[in-house]
Design an enzyme around this catalytic site. Structure first.
Site, PDB file in Angstrom:
ATOM      1  N   GLY A 163       0.775  -0.946   0.138  1.00 41.08           N
ATOM      2  CA  GLY A 163       0.363  -0.007   0.601  1.00 41.08           C
ATOM      3  C   GLY A 163       0.534   1.169   0.122  1.00 41.08           C
ATOM      4  CB  CYS A 190     -16.007   4.702 -29.425  1.00 38.85           C
ATOM      5  SG  CYS A 190     -15.732   4.903 -30.788  1.00 38.85           S
ATOM      6  CD  GLU A 191     -16.599   3.941 -22.488  1.00 41.91           C
ATOM      7  OE1 GLU A 191     -16.138   4.521 -21.270  1.00 41.91           O
ATOM      8  OE2 GLU A 191     -16.476   3.127 -21.737  1.00 41.91           O
ATOM      9  CD  GLU A 235       0.295  -9.475   1.579  1.00 39.65           C
ATOM     10  OE1 GLU A 235      -0.789  -8.598   1.066  1.00 39.65           O
ATOM     11  OE2 GLU A 235       0.310 -10.471   2.141  1.00 39.65           O
ATOM     12  N   PRO A 236       4.002  -5.416  -0.732  1.00 37.24           N
ATOM     13  CG  PRO A 236       6.441  -4.489  -1.226  1.00 37.24           C
ATOM     14  CD  PRO A 236       5.481  -5.119  -0.577  1.00 37.24           C
TER      15      PRO A 236
END
Ligand code: PLP
Length: 421
Positions: A239, A346-347, A275-276
């Site tokens: 995190g 197409c957005e 846990e990076p």
């Protein structure tokens, strides 16, 4: 720090000109730097020096086997969140005793795969999962080592989609119920309770939420030990954030994080796992794309790139900022102008940046998205029938394609049309 710098006026990945890679593999593509990956892994490893520890790379951030092997050979373990990731880690040569299995929805099949192939521990997230894990382990004549993920109810102060440590999130068991759940776990013959797990979110830019969570874990460790559990391993999750925007204050460094871990948990004599994901891979990768058109609109100019939201979804999904830089270094004093930088999908969500100041660019110019190594290629899709883009790994003056671009035929031929259509 990373290894993507201008040399002789051209952006390099370590010693390789990015334009050479573009010429060889076409655009868009991802490129990773071995030296940057290793540097970030070692920063964490050294930050925990003096404590018994294992850095388990959260491979969901960037899971190409060439990356896994690079880190595994340096001593990293892996944090996996699916049966597919478990198999990928094993295929890359990571031994089972360096793999931890996280995630709220492990299926009996995934559990069986990991128990058969070897596993360091399961980070269990619920009581129903505990029951299934115990039953599967017993059916195989095994005992599964577990930690239980606790939800410490702290606000990680990060984007809502990647906050995981508040009571309303789906992750872990409420810390207030931990003693009851640990007692339940201890009663199941297929489980061996060895520790506690916590992971409060991603892209945290402040150590305070980590420290608040770890303080709760320290208190819980003492309580659980008093209850008779042999708590000897603490998995502290990942995190730690990275600087996406160079002008912002930099997030804390792994050394600051390590010092905080020692301060809050060192006295417990537990083995520490972290846990990076993002901090190891994020700044170790670029996405390189080419300008297709420069289009002048009503009061604004659009840079239309050949890369799109299906290739790098972070801006659309998390409102993420990425530095976007030209591959050819602008001459000193070049005046910048604002562009809306978009892809061809197409957005309207296919917008990487609005009114971003850039040197003047023209069709066929190359640009690089910095900090695209984590949650980039792994989250890409073939939306709009755009084939997955290739991944390239650089080491010194060498580069290799580590996932090739599929042909249109390969992509299209995965569909089958039933004869009754
Ligand atoms: C995603 C995740 C991580 C890695 O988070 P980063 O922000 O990339 O460091 C670590 N542990 C668990 C359980 C995760 O789900």
């Amino acid at each position: 720090m990373d290894h993507f710098l201008y040399k002789n006026g051209v952006l390099h990945a370590e010693d390789v000109p990015v334009a050479d890679i573009a010429a060889a593999v076409g655009t868009p593509f991802y490129v990773y730097s071995t030296a940057t990956l290793l540097r970030h892994f070692r920063l964490f490893d050294e930050a925990l020096d003096g404590m018994d520890h294992l850095v388990c790379y959260a491979m969901k951030a960037a899971s190409n086997q060439a990356i896994l092997k690079t880190l595994g050979d340096a001593g990293a373990g892996m944090d996996v969140v699916s049966g597919g990731e478990y198999r990928r880690a094993r295929a890359a040569g990571i031994p089972g005793d360096r793999i931890v299995f996280s995630g709220v929805g492990k299926t009996a099949d995934e559990i069986r795969t990991a128990l058969a192939g070897g596993i360091r521990q399961f980070n269990v997230e619920s009581e129903p999962e505990m029951e299934v894990l115990s039953a599967v382990a017993l059916s195989m004549g095994k005992v599964a080592p577990i930690t239980i993920r606790v939800n410490p109810d702290v606000d990680a102060k990060t984007h809502a989609k990647i906050a995981t440590g508040k009571s309303e999130n789906k992750f872990g068991i409420p810390i207030a119920r931990a003693r009851a759940v640990y007692a339940h776990a201890a009663s199941l013959a297929g489980l061996e309770v060895i520790g506690i797990d916590v992971h409060i979110g991603s892209q945290l830019t402040d150590l305070a939420p980590f420290e608040a969570a770890y303080q709760k874990v320290a208190d819980l460790t003492e309580q659980l030990r008093a209850d008779g559990h042999n708590i000897r391993r603490l998995d502290l999750g990942g995190g730690l954030g990275i600087p996406y925007e160079r002008t912002n204050a930099a997030p804390p460094l792994p050394t600051d994080y390590g010092a905080m871990v020692k301060r809050t948990l060192g006295h417990l004599n537990c083995e520490i796992e972290i846990e990076p994901g993002r901090l190891i891979a994020g700044n170790a990768g670029l996405m390189v794309s080419k300008v297709i058109y420069v289009k002048s609109g009503e009061g604004r100019d659009f840079l239309i790139l050949d890369g799109a939201m299906n290739d790098l979804i972070r801006p659309a999904m998390y409102d993420a900022y990425h530095d976007i830089i030209p591959v050819i270094e602008p001459a000193p004093g070049t005046e910048q102008q604002p562009y809306d930088i978009v892809g061809p999908v197409c957005e309207s969500g296919d917008t990487f940046a609005k009114q971003r100041m850039m040197p003047p660019l023209a069709a066929d110019d190359l640009v690089a998205f910095r900090s695209a190594g984590a949650y980039g290629a792994v989250m890409s899709s073939e939306y709009n029938s755009r084939p997955l883009i290739p991944e390239v790994l650089v080491k010194g003056d060498q580069f290799a394609v580590i996932r090739r671009r599929p042909s249109y035929e390969e992509m299209i031929n995965r569909d089958t049309i039933p004869e009754w259509v």
